[in-house]
Design a protein around this motif. Structure first.
Motif, PDB file in Angstrom:
ATOM      1  N   ALA A  57       0.830  -1.212   0.000  1.00  0.00           N
ATOM      2  CA  ALA A  57       0.000   0.000   0.000  1.00  0.00           C
ATOM      3  C   ALA A  57       0.860   1.255   0.000  1.00  0.00           C
ATOM      4  O   ALA A  57       1.911   1.307   0.632  1.00  0.00           O
ATOM      5  CB  ALA A  57      -0.909  -0.012   1.224  1.00  0.00           C
ATOM      6  N   LYS A  58       0.381   2.265  -0.708  1.00  0.00           N
ATOM      7  CA  LYS A  58       1.052   3.558  -0.735  1.00  0.00           C
ATOM      8  C   LYS A  58       0.446   4.463   0.333  1.00  0.00           C
ATOM      9  O   LYS A  58      -0.674   4.237   0.785  1.00  0.00           O
ATOM     10  CB  LYS A  58       0.887   4.195  -2.116  1.00  0.00           C
ATOM     11  CG  LYS A  58       1.528   3.388  -3.240  1.00  0.00           C
ATOM     12  CD  LYS A  58       1.246   4.030  -4.577  1.00  0.00           C
ATOM     13  CE  LYS A  58       1.869   3.205  -5.711  1.00  0.00           C
ATOM     14  NZ  LYS A  58       1.538   3.779  -7.041  1.00  0.00           N
ATOM     15  N   PRO A  59       1.170   5.524   0.731  1.00  0.00           N
ATOM     16  CA  PRO A  59       0.598   6.474   1.698  1.00  0.00           C
ATOM     17  C   PRO A  59      -0.697   7.078   1.154  1.00  0.00           C
ATOM     18  O   PRO A  59      -0.817   7.351  -0.044  1.00  0.00           O
ATOM     19  CB  PRO A  59       1.697   7.533   1.832  1.00  0.00           C
ATOM     20  CG  PRO A  59       2.956   6.835   1.433  1.00  0.00           C
ATOM     21  CD  PRO A  59       2.559   5.854   0.378  1.00  0.00           C
ATOM     22  N   VAL A  60      -1.651   7.274   2.044  1.00  0.00           N
ATOM     23  CA  VAL A  60      -2.976   7.739   1.648  1.00  0.00           C
ATOM     24  C   VAL A  60      -3.129   9.230   1.953  1.00  0.00           C
ATOM     25  O   VAL A  60      -2.800   9.687   3.058  1.00  0.00           O
ATOM     26  CB  VAL A  60      -4.067   6.923   2.372  1.00  0.00           C
ATOM     27  CG1 VAL A  60      -5.454   7.512   2.121  1.00  0.00           C
ATOM     28  CG2 VAL A  60      -4.022   5.469   1.920  1.00  0.00           C
ATOM     29  N   THR A  61      -3.619   9.972   0.966  1.00  0.00           N
ATOM     30  CA  THR A  61      -3.839  11.416   1.118  1.00  0.00           C
ATOM     31  C   THR A  61      -4.957  11.663   2.129  1.00  0.00           C
ATOM     32  O   THR A  61      -6.058  11.132   1.974  1.00  0.00           O
ATOM     33  CB  THR A  61      -4.251  12.038  -0.226  1.00  0.00           C
ATOM     34  OG1 THR A  61      -3.272  11.711  -1.216  1.00  0.00           O
ATOM     35  CG2 THR A  61      -4.398  13.544  -0.110  1.00  0.00           C
ATOM     36  N   PRO A  62      -4.711  12.467   3.164  1.00  0.00           N
ATOM     37  CA  PRO A  62      -5.802  12.793   4.103  1.00  0.00           C
ATOM     38  C   PRO A  62      -6.897  13.579   3.382  1.00  0.00           C
ATOM     39  O   PRO A  62      -6.610  14.449   2.557  1.00  0.00           O
ATOM     40  CB  PRO A  62      -5.116  13.648   5.168  1.00  0.00           C
ATOM     41  CG  PRO A  62      -3.653  13.397   5.009  1.00  0.00           C
ATOM     42  CD  PRO A  62      -3.441  13.095   3.565  1.00  0.00           C
ATOM     43  N   CYS A  63      -8.121  13.251   3.692  1.00  0.00           N
ATOM     44  CA  CYS A  63      -9.261  13.976   3.118  1.00  0.00           C
ATOM     45  C   CYS A  63     -10.436  13.794   4.069  1.00  0.00           C
ATOM     46  O   CYS A  63     -11.376  13.043   3.784  1.00  0.00           O
ATOM     47  CB  CYS A  63      -9.594  13.439   1.726  1.00  0.00           C
ATOM     48  SG  CYS A  63     -10.985  14.271   0.921  1.00  0.00           S
ATOM     49  N   PRO A  64     -10.383  14.435   5.243  1.00  0.00           N
ATOM     50  CA  PRO A  64     -11.414  14.207   6.257  1.00  0.00           C
ATOM     51  C   PRO A  64     -12.788  14.673   5.791  1.00  0.00           C
ATOM     52  O   PRO A  64     -12.922  15.740   5.180  1.00  0.00           O
ATOM     53  CB  PRO A  64     -10.924  14.999   7.466  1.00  0.00           C
ATOM     54  CG  PRO A  64      -9.854  15.892   6.977  1.00  0.00           C
ATOM     55  CD  PRO A  64      -9.345  15.360   5.700  1.00  0.00           C
ATOM     56  N   VAL A  65     -13.793  13.833   6.056  1.00  0.00           N
ATOM     57  CA  VAL A  65     -15.180  14.173   5.729  1.00  0.00           C
ATOM     58  C   VAL A  65     -16.073  13.765   6.890  1.00  0.00           C
ATOM     59  O   VAL A  65     -15.776  12.803   7.599  1.00  0.00           O
ATOM     60  CB  VAL A  65     -15.655  13.464   4.434  1.00  0.00           C
ATOM     61  CG1 VAL A  65     -14.982  14.037   3.219  1.00  0.00           C
ATOM     62  CG2 VAL A  65     -15.427  11.967   4.506  1.00  0.00           C
ATOM     63  N   GLU A  66     -17.161  14.492   7.072  1.00  0.00           N
ATOM     64  CA  GLU A  66     -18.118  14.145   8.116  1.00  0.00           C
ATOM     65  C   GLU A  66     -19.408  13.673   7.466  1.00  0.00           C
ATOM     66  O   GLU A  66     -20.027  14.389   6.677  1.00  0.00           O
ATOM     67  CB  GLU A  66     -18.394  15.334   9.039  1.00  0.00           C
ATOM     68  CG  GLU A  66     -19.224  14.935  10.248  1.00  0.00           C
ATOM     69  CD  GLU A  66     -19.204  15.962  11.368  1.00  0.00           C
ATOM     70  OE1 GLU A  66     -20.271  16.182  11.967  1.00  0.00           O
ATOM     71  OE2 GLU A  66     -18.128  16.535  11.643  1.00  0.00           O
TER      72      GLU A  66
END
Length: 346
Positions: A39-48
């Protein structure tokens, strides 16, 4: 590149055998600290969504980890949330083998598993051993009915499961859309759906009072619905104040796999061939719901642009399963990166 080599080995094996070996491999690499090899590092993209804060909108769909045996290994691949199940009150073997079939020429999978699982109590033992939910990871638990339970008693099975999993779930998904349990999809029809949703919603409120916390309820629907059925389901979801809808499960259609090896096997078709159909249903559902509850888009996501199309069609979160089989863990990072860009522009 690594996963393409691994996939050649797995695709030489029976699909269900390969699945078991692959999941054990993910556990091993994760525990040994080598998840980064896959797995590659995952881009943060916080959602509610549903009152829950997701670190990114990329989820694993139910079915890959039916008994919650591989939660921590999967979590290390960067998923924003993981859904386990479908689970039933009592253990059951599911349908006879073989029951899982790849269609590589179309990037499709047909399954007729039949809710094979070790029962809700075993699943809860596994969940309580896992570190992911203890560290705040969002774990969805997908619930269904036993094959031997008459359809007119189905609500009892869903209520048993809801009672048991409520305190351990981030959210609970009610699966009434698998094509592999006899008559299950009858629960999507007007009166049956109305009755089931009413009972589940009443129980959710009782459990919220008892446990001192509110656990959202999502409904998972089929892609094989006409416009009238979609509108009726949307009305029922609004009326009963459900928290989310997952669109969609596998399809009975064989469009896109006609004449291919395994293409005529019985069961639900997933993967690339279901993408257009599931997205069309999701788009109509989004129009009918008019933003009153969120949609989790699933069905045929094989790359970042597929996921972006689900978001543009009204989804707040996405999930995949078959894409994970064909593309491997790198799909998690690809989808997360694409959706971070798409959502930043919204």
């Amino acid at each position: 590149m690594l996963y393409s080599l691994i996939r050649k080995f797995f695709f030489a094996l029976d699909a269900e055998t390969a699945h078991g070996i692959g999941m054990s491999g993910i556990d091993f690499l994760g525990a040994a600290g080598f998840a980064g090899l896959l797995a590659k590092p995952v881009t943060p993209c916080p959602v509610e969504v549903m009152g829950l804060r997701f670190p990114n909108p990329v989820g694993l769909a139910a079915g890959l980890d039916k008994n919650g045996e591989h939660i921590d290994g999967l979590a290390r691949l960067g998923f924003g949330f993981i859904e386990i199940g479908t689970i039933t009150p009592r253990p059951q073997d599911g349908n006879p083998k073989p029951r899982l079939f790849r269609i590589p020429e179309a990037q499709g999978i047909i399954n007729r598993m039949g809710f094979n699982n070790a029962g809700v109590d075993r699943l809860l033992e596994n969940v309580r051993r896992a570190e992911f939910p203890k560290k705040g990871g969002i774990l969805g638990i997908n619930i269904g009915k036993n094959a031997t339970t008459p359809i007119d008693k189905a609500a009892e099975d869903y209520l048993i499961c809801l009672d048991k999993v409520y305190n351990d779930a981030g959210y609970v998904t009610v699966n009434i859309s698998s094509p592999n349990t006899k008559n299950l999809r009858e629960l999507q029809k007007d009166e049956a759906l109305d009755d089931l949703l009413a009972q589940l919603k009443a129980r959710q409120q009782q459990l919220a009072d008892r446990h001192g916390k509110y656990v959202p309820l999502a409904l998972k629907i089929a892609p094989d619905l006409d416009d009238t059925q979609i509108a009726a389901i949307a009305d029922a979801l609004r009326r009963h104040r459900f928290d989310a809808v997952i669109a969609t499960n596998t399809t009975l259609s064989r469009a896109g796999v006609e004449g291919l090896p395994n293409g005529d096997e019985a069961g639900g078709l997933s993967g690339a061939p279901v993408f257009r159909q599931s997205t069309a249903v999701q788009k109509k559902l989004a129009a009918a719901l008019a933003g009153e509850l969120p949609i989790i888009g699933v069905g045929g996501i094989m790359g970042g642009e597929d996921a972006a199309e689900k978001i543009r069609a009204g989804a707040s979160l996405v999930q995949f399963y078959s894409g994970f089989i064909y593309r491997g863990p790198e799909l998690v990072a690809e989808v997360a990166a694409t959706l971070a860009q798409v959502m930043a522009r919204q």
